[in-house]
Design an enzyme around this catalytic site. Structure first.
Site, PDB file in Angstrom:
ATOM      1  CD  GLU A 166      -3.029  -1.110   2.209  1.00 31.46           C
ATOM      2  OE1 GLU A 166      -2.961  -0.206   3.071  1.00 31.46           O
ATOM      3  OE2 GLU A 166      -3.916  -1.976   2.210  1.00 31.46           O
ATOM      4  CD  GLU A 355      -3.491  -5.713   3.883  1.00 30.54           C
ATOM      5  OE1 GLU A 355      -4.388  -4.931   4.286  1.00 30.54           O
ATOM      6  OE2 GLU A 355      -2.284  -5.438   3.958  1.00 30.54           O
TER       7      GLU A 355
END
Length: 448
Positions: A166, A355
Protein backbone atom coordinates in the site's frame (compact mmCIF):
# COMPACT_ATOMS: atom_id res chain seq x y z
CA UNK A 1 -27.40 -21.83 -2.72
CA UNK A 2 -25.20 -23.69 -5.18
CA UNK A 3 -21.66 -24.31 -3.99
CA UNK A 4 -18.99 -22.23 -5.70
CA UNK A 5 -15.79 -24.23 -6.16
CA UNK A 6 -12.43 -22.48 -6.40
CA UNK A 7 -9.52 -23.44 -8.68
CA UNK A 8 -7.26 -26.33 -7.63
CA UNK A 9 -4.18 -25.33 -5.60
CA UNK A 10 -5.79 -22.03 -4.65
CA UNK A 11 -3.59 -20.23 -2.09
CA UNK A 12 -5.84 -19.77 0.92
CA UNK A 13 -4.03 -17.64 3.45
CA UNK A 14 -3.96 -15.01 6.15
CA UNK A 15 -1.94 -11.80 6.32
CA UNK A 16 -0.14 -9.80 9.02
CA UNK A 17 2.50 -7.06 9.25
CA UNK A 18 5.63 -6.88 11.36
CA UNK A 19 4.92 -3.83 13.53
CA UNK A 20 1.33 -4.90 14.07
CA UNK A 21 2.06 -8.29 15.63
CA UNK A 22 5.73 -8.83 16.48
CA UNK A 23 6.24 -6.70 19.58
CA UNK A 24 9.75 -7.10 21.03
CA UNK A 25 10.41 -3.52 20.00
CA UNK A 26 13.79 -3.28 21.76
CA UNK A 27 14.74 -6.97 21.85
CA UNK A 28 17.83 -8.62 20.34
CA UNK A 29 19.20 -5.48 18.77
CA UNK A 30 16.14 -4.20 16.89
CA UNK A 31 16.38 -0.53 15.99
CA UNK A 32 13.71 2.15 16.31
CA UNK A 33 11.20 2.48 13.48
CA UNK A 34 9.09 5.47 12.50
CA UNK A 35 6.10 3.79 14.14
CA UNK A 36 7.95 3.43 17.45
CA UNK A 37 8.59 7.18 17.34
CA UNK A 38 5.11 8.09 16.08
CA UNK A 39 3.48 6.19 18.95
CA UNK A 40 5.27 8.40 21.49
CA UNK A 41 3.58 11.56 20.19
CA UNK A 42 0.55 12.36 22.40
CA UNK A 43 -2.78 12.13 20.63
CA UNK A 44 -1.56 10.26 17.55
CA UNK A 45 -2.70 6.74 18.58
CA UNK A 46 -6.11 6.02 20.07
CA UNK A 47 -5.93 5.37 23.83
CA UNK A 48 -2.18 5.99 23.75
CA UNK A 49 -1.54 2.46 22.46
CA UNK A 50 1.70 1.32 20.85
CA UNK A 51 3.26 -1.75 19.26
CA UNK A 52 5.83 -2.49 21.96
CA UNK A 53 4.23 -5.86 22.74
CA UNK A 54 1.43 -6.20 20.16
CA UNK A 55 0.73 -9.94 19.77
CA UNK A 56 4.22 -10.91 21.01
CA UNK A 57 4.64 -12.88 17.79
CA UNK A 58 8.42 -12.52 18.02
CA UNK A 59 8.41 -14.89 21.01
CA UNK A 60 5.29 -16.90 20.16
CA UNK A 61 5.76 -17.64 16.45
CA UNK A 62 5.94 -21.46 16.91
CA UNK A 63 2.56 -21.39 18.65
CA UNK A 64 1.19 -19.07 15.97
CA UNK A 65 2.36 -21.24 13.08
CA UNK A 66 0.90 -24.32 14.76
CA UNK A 67 -2.42 -22.51 15.10
CA UNK A 68 -2.37 -21.63 11.40
CA UNK A 69 -1.69 -25.26 10.59
CA UNK A 70 -4.65 -26.34 12.73
CA UNK A 71 -6.91 -24.07 10.66
CA UNK A 72 -5.63 -25.51 7.40
CA UNK A 73 -3.99 -22.25 6.32
CA UNK A 74 -1.95 -22.90 3.18
CA UNK A 75 -0.12 -19.57 2.81
CA UNK A 76 1.03 -16.88 5.20
CA UNK A 77 1.74 -13.32 4.13
CA UNK A 78 3.96 -11.39 6.54
CA UNK A 79 6.36 -8.47 6.39
CA UNK A 80 9.91 -8.02 7.55
CA UNK A 81 10.85 -5.27 9.99
CA UNK A 82 13.63 -3.35 8.25
CA UNK A 83 14.91 -1.99 11.57
CA UNK A 84 15.05 -5.48 13.08
CA UNK A 85 17.54 -6.46 10.38
CA UNK A 86 19.29 -3.10 9.89
CA UNK A 87 18.87 -1.19 13.18
CA UNK A 88 20.16 1.99 11.55
CA UNK A 89 18.52 1.27 8.21
CA UNK A 90 21.84 0.54 6.54
CA UNK A 91 25.32 -0.58 7.50
CA UNK A 92 25.71 -3.26 10.15
CA UNK A 93 23.36 -6.25 9.99
CA UNK A 94 21.62 -7.43 13.16
CA UNK A 95 22.12 -11.19 12.93
CA UNK A 96 19.66 -11.98 15.74
CA UNK A 97 16.90 -10.09 13.99
CA UNK A 98 17.69 -11.82 10.71
CA UNK A 99 17.68 -15.19 12.46
CA UNK A 100 14.11 -14.60 13.63
CA UNK A 101 12.89 -14.49 10.05
CA UNK A 102 14.96 -17.53 9.10
CA UNK A 103 13.37 -19.40 12.00
CA UNK A 104 9.89 -18.22 11.06
CA UNK A 105 10.28 -19.31 7.43
CA UNK A 106 11.66 -22.69 8.55
CA UNK A 107 8.71 -23.17 10.91
CA UNK A 108 6.22 -22.32 8.18
CA UNK A 109 7.74 -24.72 5.68
CA UNK A 110 7.93 -27.48 8.29
CA UNK A 111 4.16 -27.08 8.72
CA UNK A 112 3.47 -27.04 4.98
CA UNK A 113 2.61 -23.32 4.86
CA UNK A 114 4.01 -21.23 1.99
CA UNK A 115 5.57 -17.89 3.01
CA UNK A 116 4.65 -14.76 1.05
CA UNK A 117 7.06 -12.02 2.14
CA UNK A 118 6.48 -8.26 1.99
CA UNK A 119 9.70 -6.28 2.16
CA UNK A 120 8.18 -2.96 3.24
CA UNK A 121 4.97 -2.57 5.23
CA UNK A 122 5.43 1.04 6.40
CA UNK A 123 7.91 0.62 9.31
CA UNK A 124 10.91 2.58 8.01
CA UNK A 125 13.91 2.70 10.37
CA UNK A 126 13.81 5.99 12.24
CA UNK A 127 17.50 6.55 11.46
CA UNK A 128 16.57 6.79 7.78
CA UNK A 129 13.62 9.09 8.52
CA UNK A 130 16.11 11.36 10.25
CA UNK A 131 17.82 11.63 6.83
CA UNK A 132 14.56 12.69 5.17
CA UNK A 133 12.77 9.36 4.93
CA UNK A 134 11.32 8.35 1.58
CA UNK A 135 11.49 11.97 0.45
CA UNK A 136 15.28 11.53 0.35
CA UNK A 137 16.31 10.57 -3.23
CA UNK A 138 18.93 8.19 -1.75
CA UNK A 139 16.23 6.10 -0.04
CA UNK A 140 15.64 3.78 -3.04
CA UNK A 141 19.30 2.73 -2.88
CA UNK A 142 19.04 2.00 0.85
CA UNK A 143 15.93 -0.05 0.12
CA UNK A 144 17.78 -2.02 -2.56
CA UNK A 145 20.65 -2.79 -0.16
CA UNK A 146 18.16 -4.02 2.44
CA UNK A 147 16.32 -6.15 -0.15
CA UNK A 148 19.58 -7.68 -1.42
CA UNK A 149 20.36 -8.98 2.06
CA UNK A 150 16.88 -10.44 2.53
CA UNK A 151 17.00 -12.13 -0.87
CA UNK A 152 20.46 -13.49 -0.06
CA UNK A 153 19.39 -14.90 3.30
CA UNK A 154 15.85 -16.13 2.52
CA UNK A 155 15.80 -16.52 -1.27
CA UNK A 156 16.54 -20.24 -1.12
CA UNK A 157 13.36 -20.83 0.89
CA UNK A 158 10.96 -18.03 -0.09
CA UNK A 159 9.60 -17.86 -3.64
CA UNK A 160 6.79 -15.28 -3.32
CA UNK A 161 7.81 -11.65 -2.76
CA UNK A 162 6.14 -8.26 -2.57
CA UNK A 163 8.24 -5.12 -2.64
CA UNK A 164 5.78 -2.68 -1.04
CA UNK A 165 2.48 -2.77 0.77
CA UNK A 166 0.00 0.00 0.00
CA UNK A 167 2.38 2.76 -1.13
CA UNK A 168 -0.67 5.07 -1.20
CA UNK A 169 -0.94 4.83 2.59
CA UNK A 170 2.80 5.13 3.17
CA UNK A 171 2.91 8.26 1.01
CA UNK A 172 -0.35 10.11 1.57
CA UNK A 173 -1.59 8.97 4.98
CA UNK A 174 1.92 9.32 6.40
CA UNK A 175 3.11 12.47 4.64
CA UNK A 176 0.01 14.42 3.57
CA UNK A 177 -2.77 13.62 6.05
CA UNK A 178 -0.26 12.96 8.82
CA UNK A 179 -2.42 10.36 10.54
CA UNK A 180 0.18 7.65 10.08
CA UNK A 181 3.92 7.62 10.65
CA UNK A 182 5.97 9.73 10.16
CA UNK A 183 3.12 12.23 10.66
CA UNK A 184 4.09 14.83 8.04
CA UNK A 185 1.40 17.07 6.50
CA UNK A 186 2.72 18.26 3.15
CA UNK A 187 1.25 17.24 -0.20
CA UNK A 188 4.40 17.85 -2.22
CA UNK A 189 6.38 15.70 0.22
CA UNK A 190 3.79 12.93 -0.16
CA UNK A 191 4.19 12.98 -3.95
CA UNK A 192 7.96 12.80 -3.59
CA UNK A 193 7.59 9.86 -1.19
CA UNK A 194 5.25 8.03 -3.59
CA UNK A 195 7.74 8.55 -6.42
CA UNK A 196 10.77 7.37 -4.48
CA UNK A 197 8.90 4.33 -3.17
CA UNK A 198 8.35 3.32 -6.78
CA UNK A 199 11.96 3.96 -7.75
CA UNK A 200 12.97 1.68 -4.88
CA UNK A 201 10.43 -0.89 -6.03
CA UNK A 202 11.88 -0.75 -9.53
CA UNK A 203 15.46 -1.17 -8.35
CA UNK A 204 14.49 -4.24 -6.34
CA UNK A 205 12.55 -5.82 -9.22
CA UNK A 206 15.49 -5.19 -11.57
CA UNK A 207 17.90 -6.85 -9.12
CA UNK A 208 15.52 -9.80 -8.70
CA UNK A 209 15.46 -10.30 -12.47
CA UNK A 210 19.18 -9.75 -13.06
CA UNK A 211 20.09 -12.29 -10.37
CA UNK A 212 17.71 -14.84 -11.93
CA UNK A 213 16.16 -15.49 -8.56
CA UNK A 214 13.82 -18.42 -8.25
CA UNK A 215 10.27 -17.37 -7.59
CA UNK A 216 7.88 -14.52 -8.28
CA UNK A 217 7.82 -10.85 -7.36
CA UNK A 218 4.94 -8.38 -7.21
CA UNK A 219 3.49 -5.52 -5.19
CA UNK A 220 0.41 -5.08 -2.98
CA UNK A 221 -1.79 -2.05 -3.76
CA UNK A 222 -4.93 -0.90 -1.99
CA UNK A 223 -7.28 -0.20 -4.87
CA UNK A 224 -10.95 0.64 -4.41
CA UNK A 225 -13.54 2.04 -6.81
CA UNK A 226 -14.72 5.62 -6.30
CA UNK A 227 -18.33 6.39 -7.22
CA UNK A 228 -20.08 9.77 -7.68
CA UNK A 229 -22.43 10.63 -4.82
CA UNK A 230 -24.82 12.31 -7.26
CA UNK A 231 -25.17 12.62 -11.03
CA UNK A 232 -24.09 16.26 -10.88
CA UNK A 233 -21.27 17.12 -13.26
CA UNK A 234 -19.06 18.40 -10.44
CA UNK A 235 -19.40 15.11 -8.50
CA UNK A 236 -18.60 13.08 -11.62
CA UNK A 237 -15.48 15.17 -12.28
CA UNK A 238 -14.44 14.95 -8.63
CA UNK A 239 -14.80 11.17 -8.84
CA UNK A 240 -12.31 11.06 -11.71
CA UNK A 241 -9.82 12.90 -9.52
CA UNK A 242 -10.56 10.62 -6.57
CA UNK A 243 -9.85 7.61 -8.77
CA UNK A 244 -6.66 9.23 -9.99
CA UNK A 245 -5.56 9.97 -6.44
CA UNK A 246 -5.84 6.50 -4.92
CA UNK A 247 -5.92 4.15 -7.94
CA UNK A 248 -4.40 5.48 -11.17
CA UNK A 249 -1.48 7.34 -9.53
CA UNK A 250 -0.25 3.94 -8.33
CA UNK A 251 -1.42 1.68 -11.17
CA UNK A 252 -0.34 3.70 -14.22
CA UNK A 253 3.41 3.93 -13.43
CA UNK A 254 3.58 0.22 -12.59
CA UNK A 255 1.74 -0.94 -15.71
CA UNK A 256 2.12 1.85 -18.27
CA UNK A 257 5.28 3.64 -17.21
CA UNK A 258 3.43 6.96 -17.05
CA UNK A 259 1.60 9.06 -14.48
CA UNK A 260 -2.01 10.13 -15.18
CA UNK A 261 -1.93 13.45 -17.03
CA UNK A 262 -5.18 14.78 -15.55
CA UNK A 263 -3.70 14.48 -12.05
CA UNK A 264 -0.43 16.10 -13.09
CA UNK A 265 -2.41 19.01 -14.56
CA UNK A 266 -4.55 19.33 -11.43
CA UNK A 267 -1.56 19.35 -9.11
CA UNK A 268 0.29 21.91 -11.21
CA UNK A 269 -2.74 24.18 -11.32
CA UNK A 270 -2.96 24.00 -7.53
CA UNK A 271 0.71 24.90 -7.08
CA UNK A 272 1.88 21.49 -5.88
CA UNK A 273 5.57 20.74 -6.36
CA UNK A 274 5.79 17.60 -8.49
CA UNK A 275 8.65 15.10 -8.63
CA UNK A 276 11.04 15.39 -11.55
CA UNK A 277 9.82 12.45 -13.61
CA UNK A 278 12.82 10.70 -15.15
CA UNK A 279 12.64 8.25 -18.04
CA UNK A 280 15.00 5.80 -16.34
CA UNK A 281 12.86 5.84 -13.20
CA UNK A 282 9.67 5.28 -15.21
CA UNK A 283 11.36 2.35 -16.94
CA UNK A 284 12.30 0.85 -13.58
CA UNK A 285 8.78 1.28 -12.21
CA UNK A 286 7.08 -0.39 -15.16
CA UNK A 287 9.05 -3.63 -15.34
CA UNK A 288 6.85 -6.67 -15.80
CA UNK A 289 5.65 -8.14 -12.50
CA UNK A 290 4.75 -11.75 -11.88
CA UNK A 291 1.55 -10.81 -10.07
CA UNK A 292 -0.43 -7.94 -8.64
CA UNK A 293 -1.52 -8.04 -5.01
CA UNK A 294 -4.90 -6.38 -4.43
CA UNK A 295 -5.85 -5.15 -0.97
CA UNK A 296 -9.59 -4.49 -1.08
CA UNK A 297 -11.84 -3.34 1.76
CA UNK A 298 -14.59 -1.08 0.40
CA UNK A 299 -15.73 1.57 -2.05
CA UNK A 300 -16.48 5.17 -1.14
CA UNK A 301 -18.72 7.75 -2.77
CA UNK A 302 -17.31 11.08 -3.88
CA UNK A 303 -18.67 14.60 -3.68
CA UNK A 304 -17.06 17.79 -4.98
CA UNK A 305 -15.56 19.82 -2.13
CA UNK A 306 -13.42 22.82 -3.03
CA UNK A 307 -12.43 23.30 0.62
CA UNK A 308 -10.17 20.24 0.33
CA UNK A 309 -6.88 21.38 -1.22
CA UNK A 310 -5.53 20.34 -3.68
CA UNK A 311 -7.91 17.48 -4.49
CA UNK A 312 -11.30 19.19 -4.53
CA UNK A 313 -13.33 16.27 -3.22
CA UNK A 314 -14.40 14.50 -0.06
CA UNK A 315 -15.74 11.01 0.60
CA UNK A 316 -19.17 10.03 1.86
CA UNK A 317 -21.23 6.93 2.55
CA UNK A 318 -24.69 6.63 0.99
CA UNK A 319 -27.55 6.17 3.48
CA UNK A 320 -28.23 2.57 2.38
CA UNK A 321 -24.75 1.13 2.95
CA UNK A 322 -24.09 -0.95 6.10
CA UNK A 323 -20.84 0.06 7.79
CA UNK A 324 -18.33 -1.58 10.13
CA UNK A 325 -16.98 -0.05 13.34
CA UNK A 326 -14.45 1.99 11.32
CA UNK A 327 -17.23 3.62 9.31
CA UNK A 328 -16.31 1.68 6.18
CA UNK A 329 -19.24 0.59 3.99
CA UNK A 330 -19.70 -3.05 3.00
CA UNK A 331 -19.51 -3.00 -0.79
CA UNK A 332 -18.47 -6.43 -2.02
CA UNK A 333 -19.54 -5.62 -5.59
CA UNK A 334 -16.56 -3.27 -5.77
CA UNK A 335 -14.18 -6.23 -5.47
CA UNK A 336 -15.58 -7.84 -8.61
CA UNK A 337 -15.45 -4.49 -10.39
CA UNK A 338 -11.82 -3.83 -9.46
CA UNK A 339 -10.67 -7.33 -10.41
CA UNK A 340 -12.28 -6.99 -13.82
CA UNK A 341 -10.73 -3.54 -14.25
CA UNK A 342 -7.26 -4.87 -13.48
CA UNK A 343 -7.69 -7.59 -16.10
CA UNK A 344 -9.49 -5.65 -18.83
CA UNK A 345 -8.13 -2.12 -18.51
CA UNK A 346 -4.61 -2.85 -17.27
CA UNK A 347 -4.00 -6.29 -18.74
CA UNK A 348 -2.89 -7.83 -15.43
CA UNK A 349 -2.91 -11.58 -15.84
CA UNK A 350 -2.21 -12.86 -12.31
CA UNK A 351 -3.72 -11.46 -9.13
CA UNK A 352 -3.72 -12.37 -5.45
CA UNK A 353 -6.16 -10.81 -3.00
CA UNK A 354 -3.45 -9.90 -0.51
CA UNK A 355 -5.80 -8.31 2.06
CA UNK A 356 -9.54 -8.38 2.68
CA UNK A 357 -11.44 -8.32 5.95
CA UNK A 358 -13.43 -6.22 8.38
CA UNK A 359 -13.23 -4.80 11.88
CA UNK A 360 -15.92 -5.46 14.48
CA UNK A 361 -16.10 -4.93 18.27
CA UNK A 362 -15.66 -8.60 19.13
CA UNK A 363 -15.95 -9.83 22.71
CA UNK A 364 -14.89 -13.08 24.38
CA UNK A 365 -17.79 -14.97 25.95
CA UNK A 366 -17.73 -16.70 29.32
CA UNK A 367 -17.17 -20.02 27.58
CA UNK A 368 -14.20 -18.55 25.64
CA UNK A 369 -15.90 -18.29 22.25
CA UNK A 370 -16.26 -15.31 19.92
CA UNK A 371 -19.39 -15.12 17.83
CA UNK A 372 -18.62 -12.81 14.91
CA UNK A 373 -21.38 -13.54 12.43
CA UNK A 374 -21.03 -10.08 10.89
CA UNK A 375 -17.45 -10.90 9.86
CA UNK A 376 -18.55 -14.24 8.44
CA UNK A 377 -21.19 -12.42 6.39
CA UNK A 378 -18.58 -9.91 5.17
CA UNK A 379 -16.15 -12.65 4.12
CA UNK A 380 -18.94 -14.68 2.53
CA UNK A 381 -20.04 -11.70 0.43
CA UNK A 382 -16.52 -10.87 -0.72
CA UNK A 383 -15.52 -14.44 -1.51
CA UNK A 384 -18.63 -14.82 -3.66
CA UNK A 385 -17.69 -11.54 -5.38
CA UNK A 386 -14.16 -12.85 -5.95
CA UNK A 387 -15.56 -16.10 -7.35
CA UNK A 388 -17.76 -14.08 -9.69
CA UNK A 389 -14.65 -12.36 -11.09
CA UNK A 390 -12.89 -15.72 -11.48
CA UNK A 391 -15.92 -17.02 -13.38
CA UNK A 392 -15.56 -14.01 -15.71
CA UNK A 393 -11.98 -14.93 -16.53
CA UNK A 394 -9.88 -13.13 -13.92
CA UNK A 395 -6.91 -15.27 -12.85
CA UNK A 396 -7.05 -14.93 -9.06
CA UNK A 397 -4.56 -17.38 -7.58
CA UNK A 398 -5.05 -16.82 -3.87
CA UNK A 399 -6.82 -14.97 -1.07
CA UNK A 400 -5.28 -13.64 2.15
CA UNK A 401 -7.73 -12.73 4.87
CA UNK A 402 -6.82 -9.66 6.93
CA UNK A 403 -5.97 -10.61 9.52
CA UNK A 404 -4.92 -13.76 11.30
CA UNK A 405 -4.96 -11.97 14.66
CA UNK A 406 -6.47 -8.96 16.29
CA UNK A 407 -3.45 -6.68 16.39
CA UNK A 408 -2.11 -3.14 16.62
CA UNK A 409 -4.25 -1.38 14.03
CA UNK A 410 -2.05 1.66 13.48
CA UNK A 411 -3.71 4.91 14.62
CA UNK A 412 -6.65 2.91 16.00
CA UNK A 413 -4.42 0.98 18.39
CA UNK A 414 -6.04 -2.13 19.85
CA UNK A 415 -9.61 -0.84 19.57
CA UNK A 416 -10.07 -2.17 16.05
CA UNK A 417 -10.24 -5.96 15.72
CA UNK A 418 -9.77 -7.49 12.26
CA UNK A 419 -8.66 -10.99 13.27
CA UNK A 420 -10.25 -14.39 12.76
CA UNK A 421 -8.40 -15.18 16.01
CA UNK A 422 -9.20 -13.15 19.11
CA UNK A 423 -6.23 -11.95 21.15
CA UNK A 424 -6.53 -11.12 24.84
CA UNK A 425 -3.89 -8.39 24.99
CA UNK A 426 -3.55 -8.72 28.76
CA UNK A 427 -2.63 -12.41 28.71
CA UNK A 428 -1.68 -12.94 25.02
CA UNK A 429 -4.07 -15.90 24.88
CA UNK A 430 -5.45 -16.70 21.43
CA UNK A 431 -9.03 -17.85 20.79
CA UNK A 432 -10.29 -18.84 17.36
CA UNK A 433 -13.41 -16.89 16.47
CA UNK A 434 -16.42 -18.39 14.73
CA UNK A 435 -15.12 -16.79 11.54
CA UNK A 436 -11.86 -18.66 11.96
CA UNK A 437 -13.65 -22.01 12.10
CA UNK A 438 -15.83 -20.96 9.17
CA UNK A 439 -12.74 -20.01 7.12
CA UNK A 440 -11.03 -23.28 8.03
CA UNK A 441 -14.00 -25.24 6.71
CA UNK A 442 -14.03 -23.20 3.51
CA UNK A 443 -10.35 -24.00 2.95
CA UNK A 444 -10.98 -27.68 3.58
CA UNK A 445 -13.83 -27.73 1.06
CA UNK A 446 -12.15 -25.29 -1.40
CA UNK A 447 -15.68 -24.12 -1.99
CA UNK A 448 -18.23 -21.71 -0.60
Amino acid sequence: MEKKVFPPDFAWGVATASYQIEGAYDTDGRGESIWDRFCTIPGRILNGDDGKIACDHYHRYPEDVALMKSLGIKSYRFSISWSRVFPKGTGEVNQMGLQFYKNLVHELLEHGIEPFVTLYHWDLPQALQDLGGWANPNMPTYFLDYAKLIFQELGDKVTKWMTLNEPYCAAFLGNYEGRQAPGIKDFSTALSVAYNLYVGHGLVVEYFRNENMIGEIGIALNLMPRLPFTNKEEDIKATEYADGYINRWFLDPIIKGTYPQDMITLYREKGVVLPEFQEEHLRLMSQKLDFMGLNYYNDFWVTADETVWPLGFSLKNPPFAPVNDRGWPVTEQGLTKMLLRLKNEYGIDTIYITENGTSQPDTLSLNKTVGDGIRIDYLHRHLLAMHDAIAQGVNVKGYFQWSLYDNFEWAFGYSSRFGIVYVDFNTQERFVKDSGFWYANLIKENAI
